[in-house]
Design an enzyme around this catalytic site. Structure first.
Site, PDB file in Angstrom:
ATOM      1  N   TRP A 180       0.835  -1.207   0.000  1.00  0.00           N
ATOM      2  CA  TRP A 180       0.000   0.000   0.000  1.00  0.00           C
ATOM      3  C   TRP A 180       0.867   1.253   0.000  1.00  0.00           C
ATOM      4  O   TRP A 180       0.536   2.255  -0.632  1.00  0.00           O
ATOM      5  CB  TRP A 180      -0.910   0.004   1.230  1.00  0.00           C
ATOM      6  CG  TRP A 180      -1.749   1.236   1.372  1.00  0.00           C
ATOM      7  CD1 TRP A 180      -2.997   1.455   0.867  1.00  0.00           C
ATOM      8  CD2 TRP A 180      -1.408   2.448   2.078  1.00  0.00           C
ATOM      9  NE1 TRP A 180      -3.456   2.713   1.211  1.00  0.00           N
ATOM     10  CE2 TRP A 180      -2.493   3.335   1.947  1.00  0.00           C
ATOM     11  CE3 TRP A 180      -0.290   2.853   2.807  1.00  0.00           C
ATOM     12  CZ2 TRP A 180      -2.485   4.602   2.516  1.00  0.00           C
ATOM     13  CZ3 TRP A 180      -0.279   4.125   3.369  1.00  0.00           C
ATOM     14  CH2 TRP A 180      -1.375   4.977   3.224  1.00  0.00           C
ATOM     15  N   HIS A 181       1.998   1.196   0.700  1.00  0.00           N
ATOM     16  CA  HIS A 181       2.846   2.379   0.815  1.00  0.00           C
ATOM     17  C   HIS A 181       3.537   2.740  -0.487  1.00  0.00           C
ATOM     18  O   HIS A 181       3.871   3.922  -0.696  1.00  0.00           O
ATOM     19  CB  HIS A 181       3.892   2.173   1.915  1.00  0.00           C
ATOM     20  CG  HIS A 181       3.365   2.411   3.294  1.00  0.00           C
ATOM     21  ND1 HIS A 181       2.657   1.452   3.998  1.00  0.00           N
ATOM     22  CD2 HIS A 181       3.430   3.492   4.110  1.00  0.00           C
ATOM     23  CE1 HIS A 181       2.316   1.947   5.177  1.00  0.00           C
ATOM     24  NE2 HIS A 181       2.762   3.169   5.273  1.00  0.00           N
ATOM     25  N   GLY A 182       3.780   1.774  -1.350  1.00  0.00           N
ATOM     26  CA  GLY A 182       4.446   2.133  -2.592  1.00  0.00           C
ATOM     27  C   GLY A 182       4.657   0.940  -3.504  1.00  0.00           C
ATOM     28  O   GLY A 182       4.765  -0.200  -3.041  1.00  0.00           O
TER      29      GLY A 182
ATOM     30  N   PHE B  32       2.142   8.476  -1.479  1.00  0.00           N
ATOM     31  CA  PHE B  32       1.384   7.247  -1.246  1.00  0.00           C
ATOM     32  C   PHE B  32      -0.097   7.448  -1.505  1.00  0.00           C
ATOM     33  O   PHE B  32      -0.851   6.510  -1.471  1.00  0.00           O
ATOM     34  CB  PHE B  32       1.598   6.748   0.182  1.00  0.00           C
ATOM     35  CG  PHE B  32       3.058   6.588   0.542  1.00  0.00           C
ATOM     36  CD1 PHE B  32       3.942   6.050  -0.367  1.00  0.00           C
ATOM     37  CD2 PHE B  32       3.526   7.011   1.763  1.00  0.00           C
ATOM     38  CE1 PHE B  32       5.281   5.908  -0.043  1.00  0.00           C
ATOM     39  CE2 PHE B  32       4.869   6.868   2.094  1.00  0.00           C
ATOM     40  CZ  PHE B  32       5.743   6.324   1.188  1.00  0.00           C
TER      41      PHE B  32
END
Length: 502
Positions: free
Chosen positions: A321-323, A502
């Protein structure tokens, strides 16, 4: 629009003034227009993506509300798939396209990568998750469907938390947006004070540490030893102050409008366990994954191996999800592994303590007493307990810092280089670029100031004294001093917030 920009300095008081001068029934229009302007300040075209997803969620929620059973579930799945499809296309398409090309290459096959150049919309992951929480809560019947398209749009686009959270739930935010709030001076001052604290974290700590961190992490192979170690520790505080500073500014801004957003950080580096760390760090995201992924998977109510599987899956997905980079996947997997090991060791310690307690109870029963003798706690025991807790906090912080190597590194190869060379001989590498020593000492100074102020904020004794000083303007003097520090020591480059990507 950046919070740390001159434009926002004009934008916020203008919006506040117009908001409270407008009749209550029309205020949502002004707030929505302000939120659109705030978002379009970055890339105007991407407002169309938000418009499409909001319209889609509006229709899906109403259709879902009219149905039961399997049909209701089908509409939920359709809404989730549509939202995730937008997120996948803009954020992950290039990542999966590149990895697919690599996999084909392993087998000697050719795969022509797409020539599309896709720019990630600011804050897409945040407002996608906020939209998903609305659909899921409507499906569960824990939230009435919102039939006013304007308020649903404002729920997704409310500008203080639009770009980087906190990720709100509809039960907390929607009814507040509908409530007519009067202008309240005390509430405004409280919000402004929280914003000042957030600006201190961002401008004085995060952006100043970023100078050193960027110099080292953008060319890590030039360094070995102490510079890598210092840059990693500096990044831990940079990331915390950058993101929690944004959250403080967002929460303070919303408070001025009479809206209370959820707390997003609670001094996480004072945590004595990994579980406690995730109860204090990015709370809106960790609780989102807990409520909408971990618990539906069975949480900790399933067999032991399934609990570990659930933890690893949730944190690996959190990393992704963060990257769209393997560095973030590894970062998430490391945190999942930490929690699994901590849970496993905790179960062993609990069994050992249970067996020992059982043996002692039997011994006391044989001796003719039904309970253990109570021993008064001595000062030595209190100090010992405090020392043990301090060691645990330091250990957790060091382990978290290790994961930040992968979070900050531009490539997996860079991350492994840093991990291997962090404790190498450093004597010849201490002064490898101009002003290195000054930047290092300045960074340590602002970190020390931050920790001291965080300890003061967390001290109940200090807070009681602050309440006594409030009548004499003590709180105003404190925040005035923070403003002076920001003016003298802040870095005013207008740098973006880390979590915008993000």
């Amino acid at each position: 629009m950046l919070f740390n920009s001159l434009e926002f300095l004009v934008f916020l008081p203008t919006v506040v003034g117009l908001h409270f001068a407008t009749p209550a029934r029309w205020r949502w229009i002004g707030l929505l227009a302000a939120s659109c302007l705030f978002y379009m300040w970055f890339v105007p075209e991407y407002i169309l993506i938000l418009a499409v997803t909001i319209a889609l969620d509006y229709v899906v929620a109403i259709r879902m509300d009219r149905r039961d059973g399997a049909a209701r579930r089908v509409w939920l799945i359709a809404g989730i798939v549509a939202n995730v499809a937008f997120l996948f296309f803009f954020k992950y398409f290039a990542f999966f396209d590149a990895n697919l090309s690599t996999i084909f290459g392993w087998f000697g096959a050719t795969y022509e990568r797409s020539a599309w150049k896709i720019l990630l919309p600011i804050g897409l992951s945040f407002h996608t998750f906020q939209s998903l929480s609305y659909l899921i809560e409507v499906y569960r019947r824990d939230q009435p469907v919102e039939r006013h398209a304007g308020y649903l749009s404002l729920y997704v686009m409310f500008f203080p938390q639009l770009v980087a959270g906190p990720i709100e739930r509809p039960q907390n935010l929607l009814h507040q947006l509908r409530t007519a709030h009067r202008f309240d001076l005390e509430r405004t001052l409280s919000g402004a004070q929280l914003m000042i604290w957030g600006f201190f974290k961002k401008l004085v700590v995060a952006d100043r540490l970023a100078v050193y961190v960027n110099q080292v992490y953008n060319d890590p192979h030039t360094y070995a030893g102490l510079p890598l170690l210092i840059a990693t520790v500096f990044f831990a505080f940079q990331l915390y102050c950058d993101f929690s500073g944004y959250s403080d500014i967002a929460i303070g801004t919303a408070r001025i409008f009479g809206v209370n957003l959820m707390e997003n950080f609670r001094r996480p580096y004072f945590s004595a366990s990994f579980a406690e760390f995730w109860r204090r760090w990015h709370i809106s995201l960790s609780t989102w994954f807990r409520d909408y992924l971990y618990i539906p998977l069975g949480g900790n109510r399933v067999a032991g191996w399934r609990v570990y599987f659930n933890l690893m899956l949730v944190f690996t997905v959190s990393g992704l999800w963060h990257g769209a980079n393997w560095t973030f996947v590894i970062w998430g997997a490391l945190h999942g592994a930490y929690l699994c090991v901590e849970r496993f060791l905790g179960s062993i310690v609990a069994r050992v303590k249970g067996a020992r307690a059982g043996a002692l109870t039997a011994a006391w029963s044989t001796a003719g007493t039904s309970r253990a003798p109570e021993t008064p706690s001595s000062a030595a025991q209190i100090w010992l307990g405090g020392g043990v807790k301090a060691v645990r906090i330091a250990f957790i912080f060091c382990c978290v810092c290790f994961t930040y190597i992968f979070f900050r590194a531009n490539h997996v190869e860079d991350a492994f280089y840093i991990a291997r060379h962090m404790f190498a001989e450093t004597r010849s590498n201490l002064f490898v670029f101009p002003l290195e020593e000054l930047l290092r000492k300045t960074g340590l100074l602002v970190i020390g100031l931050l920790v001291a102020l965080e300890l003061l904020h967390s001290s109940a004794r200090v807070q009681r004294r602050v309440e006594r000083w409030r009548a004499y303007g003590g709180a105003y003097l404190y925040y005035a001093a923070l403003l002076v520090i920001i003016a003298l020591a802040g870095v005013f480059y207008g740098s973006s917030f880390i979590y915008f990507q993000f």
